[in-house]
Design a protein around this motif. Structure first.
Motif, PDB file in Angstrom:
ATOM      1  N   ILE A 438       0.839  -1.204   0.000  1.00 16.46           N
ATOM      2  CA  ILE A 438       0.000   0.000   0.000  1.00 16.46           C
ATOM      3  C   ILE A 438       0.872   1.251   0.000  1.00 16.46           C
ATOM      4  O   ILE A 438       0.601   2.219  -0.728  1.00 16.46           O
ATOM      5  CB  ILE A 438      -0.946  -0.011   1.224  1.00 16.46           C
ATOM      6  N   VAL A 447      -4.894   0.909  -4.525  1.00 19.51           N
ATOM      7  CA  VAL A 447      -4.815   1.080  -3.068  1.00 19.51           C
ATOM      8  C   VAL A 447      -6.104   0.601  -2.407  1.00 19.51           C
ATOM      9  O   VAL A 447      -6.080  -0.080  -1.364  1.00 19.51           O
ATOM     10  CB  VAL A 447      -4.536   2.550  -2.706  1.00 19.51           C
ATOM     11  N   ALA A 448      -7.242   0.952  -3.002  1.00 18.68           N
ATOM     12  CA  ALA A 448      -8.535   0.521  -2.434  1.00 18.68           C
ATOM     13  C   ALA A 448      -8.634  -1.002  -2.397  1.00 18.68           C
ATOM     14  O   ALA A 448      -9.096  -1.591  -1.412  1.00 18.68           O
ATOM     15  CB  ALA A 448      -9.683   1.108  -3.251  1.00 18.68           C
ATOM     16  N   CYS A 451      -6.450  -2.331   0.323  1.00 15.50           N
ATOM     17  CA  CYS A 451      -7.045  -2.124   1.650  1.00 15.50           C
ATOM     18  C   CYS A 451      -8.019  -3.249   1.989  1.00 15.50           C
ATOM     19  O   CYS A 451      -8.092  -3.683   3.146  1.00 15.50           O
ATOM     20  CB  CYS A 451      -7.744  -0.770   1.708  1.00 15.50           C
ATOM     21  N   HIS A 452      -8.769  -3.724   0.997  1.00 14.96           N
ATOM     22  CA  HIS A 452      -9.621  -4.881   1.223  1.00 14.96           C
ATOM     23  C   HIS A 452      -8.781  -6.076   1.666  1.00 14.96           C
ATOM     24  O   HIS A 452      -9.123  -6.787   2.610  1.00 14.96           O
ATOM     25  CB  HIS A 452     -10.383  -5.249  -0.056  1.00 14.96           C
ATOM     26  N   LEU A 454      -5.821  -6.008   3.035  1.00 18.88           N
ATOM     27  CA  LEU A 454      -5.202  -5.768   4.338  1.00 18.88           C
ATOM     28  C   LEU A 454      -6.184  -6.065   5.471  1.00 18.88           C
ATOM     29  O   LEU A 454      -5.795  -6.687   6.476  1.00 18.88           O
ATOM     30  CB  LEU A 454      -4.708  -4.324   4.432  1.00 18.88           C
ATOM     31  N   GLU A 455      -7.420  -5.645   5.327  1.00 20.98           N
ATOM     32  CA  GLU A 455      -8.375  -5.919   6.397  1.00 20.98           C
ATOM     33  C   GLU A 455      -8.576  -7.421   6.567  1.00 20.98           C
ATOM     34  O   GLU A 455      -8.650  -7.933   7.691  1.00 20.98           O
ATOM     35  CB  GLU A 455      -9.715  -5.239   6.114  1.00 20.98           C
ATOM     36  N   TYR A 491      -4.254  -0.976  11.030  1.00 21.00           N
ATOM     37  CA  TYR A 491      -5.509  -0.235  11.107  1.00 21.00           C
ATOM     38  C   TYR A 491      -5.305   1.273  10.934  1.00 21.00           C
ATOM     39  O   TYR A 491      -6.184   1.967  10.413  1.00 21.00           O
ATOM     40  CB  TYR A 491      -6.237  -0.556  12.417  1.00 21.00           C
ATOM     41  N   THR A 493      -3.132   2.420   8.855  1.00 22.52           N
ATOM     42  CA  THR A 493      -3.005   2.489   7.398  1.00 22.52           C
ATOM     43  C   THR A 493      -4.378   2.515   6.733  1.00 22.52           C
ATOM     44  O   THR A 493      -4.626   3.303   5.816  1.00 22.52           O
ATOM     45  CB  THR A 493      -2.183   1.297   6.880  1.00 22.52           C
ATOM     46  N   LEU A 494      -5.264   1.663   7.215  1.00 26.52           N
ATOM     47  CA  LEU A 494      -6.621   1.654   6.662  1.00 26.52           C
ATOM     48  C   LEU A 494      -7.331   2.977   6.911  1.00 26.52           C
ATOM     49  O   LEU A 494      -7.984   3.534   6.003  1.00 26.52           O
ATOM     50  CB  LEU A 494      -7.437   0.515   7.276  1.00 26.52           C
ATOM     51  N   HIS A 497      -6.004   5.782   4.557  1.00 25.97           N
ATOM     52  CA  HIS A 497      -6.351   5.688   3.132  1.00 25.97           C
ATOM     53  C   HIS A 497      -7.852   5.663   2.880  1.00 25.97           C
ATOM     54  O   HIS A 497      -8.300   6.073   1.804  1.00 25.97           O
ATOM     55  CB  HIS A 497      -5.713   4.432   2.532  1.00 25.97           C
ATOM     56  N   LEU A 498      -8.621   5.215   3.858  1.00 26.99           N
ATOM     57  CA  LEU A 498     -10.060   5.130   3.637  1.00 26.99           C
ATOM     58  C   LEU A 498     -10.807   6.305   4.217  1.00 26.99           C
ATOM     59  O   LEU A 498     -11.875   6.681   3.737  1.00 26.99           O
ATOM     60  CB  LEU A 498     -10.617   3.821   4.240  1.00 26.99           C
TER      61      LEU A 498
END
Length: 502
Positions: A438, A447-448, A451-452, A454-455, A491, A493-494, A497-498
């Motif tokens: 990321i 990136v989006a 992020c999915h 990564l979670e 988290y 990082t999430l 970016h989100l």
């Protein structure tokens, strides 16, 4: 629960009305598919149930195709007992092992949860016994397909009337669980149940394409989510817990099937540990039962498989073994009661429907109670209501359950005994790897998607840490500071970016 019973009863009763009472209960095998749609939004439920139904029809055909020569060989030897044909019985044992290994890998890789690989393997096991009763492979396929069609129709029956019922039920369950947790905030169990209910509800709303829309259900769930996030903030900072995965941000939808199966294919991950143990325990349990000349070695195989297929956690696996044994004992008691009744074909179908409903109601909540219903269900459908020597059935079932439980527990504690360490390290390494990707990516779309991923990786890391803490709390504590720091970084990082989810 009602849907499961109705899905089994409709095609079976129709078969009786058309004069096929001897084999109509076979439709129950396809009706198992209805269980996989429970809790799913109608928008995706039809697809999930259809895939499960197709798999169950295929596996019923596999079971019958393998079972036919097994019973033919046994009959040619002058004895109808399955265990007297060692070669063909071994083929059945190996077939069941391959089926449960493949299904367990897919289910664990996709993180589908209960009932997991249980019902596919149960379908193979029951279907393999039907040729001994004169049921052809074609008949098994046809009746299983009728049950599968019934499962799809029944599971989607509420769509035209109240199409938001699954989402309303999921949100109501989550709100109630959060309320219970807030009223008893000192209880780790209530907090865990609230977090799990919230995640399940968000995935249901994602499936329904409601997340991101100004909808009453989304608003209600988000308010409950924030209340729960405030309650768990700062708790459980010294050990792994499901609450580690609850942050103010709304959970993202699951990553793609390709990503999840790709992660599962990693040789150091948990899915391969499950498969390795199944490949040892199932043949060993079946062949041991076969060597002791017990009537149904397939029962030993399914017992071992059902203890091991849900995950590598040795503590939870041991509890499942105890549930399996004592639930089987109580289930045989229920079977004894049913055997005293002179049931008509229609009454027998209704009994099967009730057993199916009980199985669906407890399979996720309490495996031991579920076994009370599963044991007579498997035996009644597998015998199609014909006379059983209850003494022989009880003896064989108890002995082979005991063999399966013992073999599963031996394998659980001796095969790859330190796999929990490798699984946790692999999960944390994957989190770190995804965070790095990321940081190196500039494309917002990429990136989006990351992020999915990564979670999902963070959830897998939490699960691995919980398993490790159950198994070896002293070792897990030494790794905890590093794990916790990485988790917090993920988290953050999430969140960066989100941004705010709503």
């Amino acid at each position: 629960m009602v849907r499961a019973g109705v899905a089994a009863a409709l095609p079976a009763l129709a078969g009786i009305a058309l004069g096929h009472s001897a084999v109509a209960a076979t439709a129950t095998l396809g009706a198992f598919a209805v269980v996989y749609g429970e809790g799913r939004a109608y928008r995706v439920r039809w697809r999930v149930v259809s895939i499960a139904a197709a798999a169950l029809v295929f596996l019923a055909g596999v079971g019958a195709a393998v079972g036919a020569p097994v019973h033919a060989a046994a009959a040619a030897a002058g004895d109808s007992a399955l265990g007297n044909s060692a070669l063909w019985a071994t083929v059945l044992i190996l077939t069941m092992t391959v089926v449960v290994a493949v299904c367990a890998f897919v289910v664990d890789g996709l993180r589908l949860g209960a009932p997991g690989a249980f019902l596919p393997l149960l379908t193979v096991e029951i279907a393999s016994s039907l040729p001994a009763l004169g049921v052809s492979t074609t008949e098994v396929l046809a009746w299983t397909a009728s049950g599968a069609a019934s499962a799809l129709l029944v599971s989607m029956s509420g769509f035209l009337v109240r199409r938001r019922t699954p989402e309303r039920a999921a949100v109501a369950a989550a709100v109630a669980a959060v309320g219970a947790a807030l009223s008893d905030s000192s209880s780790p169990t209530s907090r865990r149940d609230a977090v799990r209910a919230l995640h399940a509800a968000w995935q249901c709303l994602h499936d329904a394409a409601l997340v991101g829309r100004d909808h009453a259900l989304t608003r209600a769930l988000h308010a409950a989510h924030l209340r729960c996030a405030s309650m768990v903030d700062g708790r459980d900072a010294d050990h792994a817990s499901d609450t580690d995965d609850l942050r103010p941000q709304v959970p993202l939808p699951r990553p793609s099937i390709r990503y999840r199966l790709g992660r599962a294919a990693h040789p150091r991950g948990r899915s391969w540990t499950i498969v390795a143990r199944l490949l040892v325990a199932c043949p060993a349990a079946g062949l041991l039962a076969l060597s002791l000349d017990v009537g149904r070695p397939d029962w030993a195989v399914i017992t071992a498989a059902m203890i091991l297929h849900q995950g590598p956690d040795r503590v939870l696996g041991t509890y499942r073994g105890l549930h399996r044994f004592f639930g089987t004992v109580l289930g045989l008691g229920l079977l004894a009661v049913l055997a005293t009744l002179d049931l008509t074909a229609a009454a027998l179908v209704l009994v099967v429907a009730l057993l199916m409903a009980g199985t669906e109601a407890f399979l996720v909540r309490n495996y031991g109670v579920a076994m009370v219903f599963i044991t007579p269900l498997a035996l009644v459908v597998g015998s199609l209501g014909t006379h059983m020597d209850l003494g022989v059935v009880t003896r064989d079932r108890l002995l082979e359950t005991l063999l399966g439980v013992a073999m599963a527990l031996v394998v659980l504690w001796t095969v790859l005994p330190r796999s929990y360490r490798r699984i946790l390290r692999d999960a944390d390494e994957q989190v770190a790897h995804t965070i790095g990707r990321i940081a190196d990516t500039r494309d917002p779309v990429a990136v989006a998607e990351l992020c999915h991923d990564l979670e999902f990786d963070l959830h897998a890391s939490t699960t691995a840490a919980i398993t490790s803490a159950h198994t070896d709390p002293a070792w897990t504590r030494t790794l905890w500071p590093e794990h916790h720091h990485l988790h917090e970084l993920g988290y953050r990082t999430l969140a960066r970016h989100l941004g705010p989810s709503m």
